[in-house]
Design a protein around this motif. Structure first.
Motif, mmCIF file in Angstrom:
data_model
loop_
_atom_site.group_PDB
_atom_site.id
_atom_site.type_symbol
_atom_site.label_atom_id
_atom_site.label_comp_id
_atom_site.label_asym_id
_atom_site.label_seq_id
_atom_site.Cartn_x
_atom_site.Cartn_y
_atom_site.Cartn_z
ATOM 1 N N TRP A 278 -7.579 0.284 5.901
ATOM 2 C CA TRP A 278 -7.172 1.041 4.714
ATOM 3 C C TRP A 278 -7.443 0.318 3.403
ATOM 4 O O TRP A 278 -7.195 0.853 2.319
ATOM 5 C CB TRP A 278 -5.706 1.461 4.792
ATOM 6 N N SER B 295 -10.388 7.238 3.474
ATOM 7 C CA SER B 295 -9.240 6.662 4.180
ATOM 8 C C SER B 295 -8.898 7.472 5.418
ATOM 9 O O SER B 295 -8.567 6.920 6.475
ATOM 10 C CB SER B 295 -8.032 6.564 3.246
ATOM 11 N N GLY C 5 -13.462 1.061 1.833
ATOM 12 C CA GLY C 5 -14.153 2.250 2.311
ATOM 13 C C GLY C 5 -15.410 1.962 3.101
ATOM 14 O O GLY C 5 -16.025 2.880 3.643
ATOM 15 N N SER D 75 -9.149 6.260 9.295
ATOM 16 C CA SER D 75 -7.923 6.336 10.084
ATOM 17 C C SER D 75 -8.162 7.079 11.395
ATOM 18 O O SER D 75 -7.704 6.651 12.467
ATOM 19 C CB SER D 75 -6.831 7.044 9.268
ATOM 20 N N HIS E 114 -3.394 10.575 2.559
ATOM 21 C CA HIS E 114 -4.770 10.970 2.845
ATOM 22 C C HIS E 114 -5.047 12.378 2.313
ATOM 23 O O HIS E 114 -4.169 13.247 2.349
ATOM 24 C CB HIS E 114 -5.034 10.965 4.358
ATOM 25 N N VAL F 146 -0.059 5.438 0.521
ATOM 26 C CA VAL F 146 -1.209 6.270 0.880
ATOM 27 C C VAL F 146 -0.771 7.709 1.148
ATOM 28 O O VAL F 146 0.302 7.947 1.685
ATOM 29 C CB VAL F 146 -1.948 5.698 2.116
ATOM 30 N N GLN G 38 0.831 -1.196 0.000
ATOM 31 C CA GLN G 38 0.000 0.000 0.000
ATOM 32 C C GLN G 38 0.867 1.248 0.000
ATOM 33 O O GLN G 38 1.884 1.306 0.686
ATOM 34 C CB GLN G 38 -0.896 -0.002 1.256
#
Length: 268
Positions: free
Chosen positions: A250, A120, A253, A124, A35, A33, A31
């Motif tokens: 993560w 995300s 959704g 989180s 955000h 990421v 992954q």
């Protein structure tokens, strides 16, 4: 302590002979990421092993796990993998076995917490609030955070708690604060410890557990790595665990579930 738990599993003290339990599927999840609204990005890589209905996981540094590790795991029995030369393989195998024999259920001391659907960042932050609620500290206390997650730091700030961010990779937080590389060296000036389960897979967990036990400090674990392993340390240096088995927040959704242990609840 980790080695003692492995020895108990190998002896059949917690369930069936691990030599009779075979891994059907081995896979990695990678992954990257960033955000929305955040200025920093990061990468994750996780080794996961499927044993019957259970999935055990261990995070690794991106790119460090050889492809041959997956071949070693597929079809192998758990007893053999508990002797594998790579610590992340041993952790993932132990996690899969313990998830299989003692899943995250109220009967086993887990308290399910629903994570709402969302972006995300929203998910989180929801997870971070659930983790930080396991700390019983007055405003102004300082928390050693091992495995920097900016949403956790944000949740600590909202409670008026100070923190010392630590991660083997170093770097900085979303707010430009330096991230220390040596967590144990910083532990002495902190009132409590908030630690990633990833420390199981890189060999840094045990000194932190011993520090918390020796000094009577709270040690709260947030665990995607070893989510079924760490509840076994409750009362032995670990005060609470937020366990998050695969699939992690993560990856999707939609709504999800995490499991909390300790801090007034049950335990293994």
């Amino acid at each position: 302590m980790f080695d003692d738990l492995v020895a108990r599993v190998r002896a059949g003290a917690l369930g069936p002979d691990p030599g009779t339990q075979h891994i059907a599927v081995a896979f990695t999840t990678r992954q990257a990421v960033r955000h929305a609204g955040r200025g920093t990005s990061y990468r994750n890589e996780v080794l996961s092993l499927r044993l019957a209905e259970a999935v055990g996981s261990c995070a690794v540094e991106p790119g460090e796990l050889p492809d041959s590790a997956l071949d070693d795991c597929v079809g192998a029995d758990v007893a053999r993998l508990l002797e594998h030369p790579l610590l992340p393989v041993r952790v993932a195998a132990l996690d899969a076995y313990l998830m299989h024999v003692g899943p995250h259920t109220p009967e086993n001391g887990a308290r399910p917490i629903a994570l709402p659907a969302g972006s995300s960042l929203e998910k989180s932050r929801a997870r971070a609030r659930s983790v930080v609620e396991l700390l019983d500290l007055p405003a102004g206390a300082t928390v050693l955070v091992v495995g920097v997650v900016n949403s956790l730091l944000e949740a600590l700030r909202s409670r008026g708690l100070g923190y010392v961010p630590c991660d083997l990779k170093g770097g900085g937080t979303e707010w430009g604060e330096p991230v220390l590389g040596d967590a144990l060296a910083a532990a002495g000036r902190c009132d409590a410890l908030l630690v990633s389960g990833m420390t199981l897979g890189n060999g840094t967990f045990e000194p932190l557990r011993e520090h918390a036990l020796r000094h009577g400090k709270q040690l709260v674990m947030f665990a995607q790595t070893g989510s079924a392993v760490l509840p076994h340390f409750l009362g032995h240096g670990v005060s609470a665990v937020c366990a998050e088995p695969y699939p992690f927040f993560w990856l999707d959704g939609g709504p999800g579930i995490i499991h909390r242990y300790g801090a007034g609840g049950g335990g293994r």
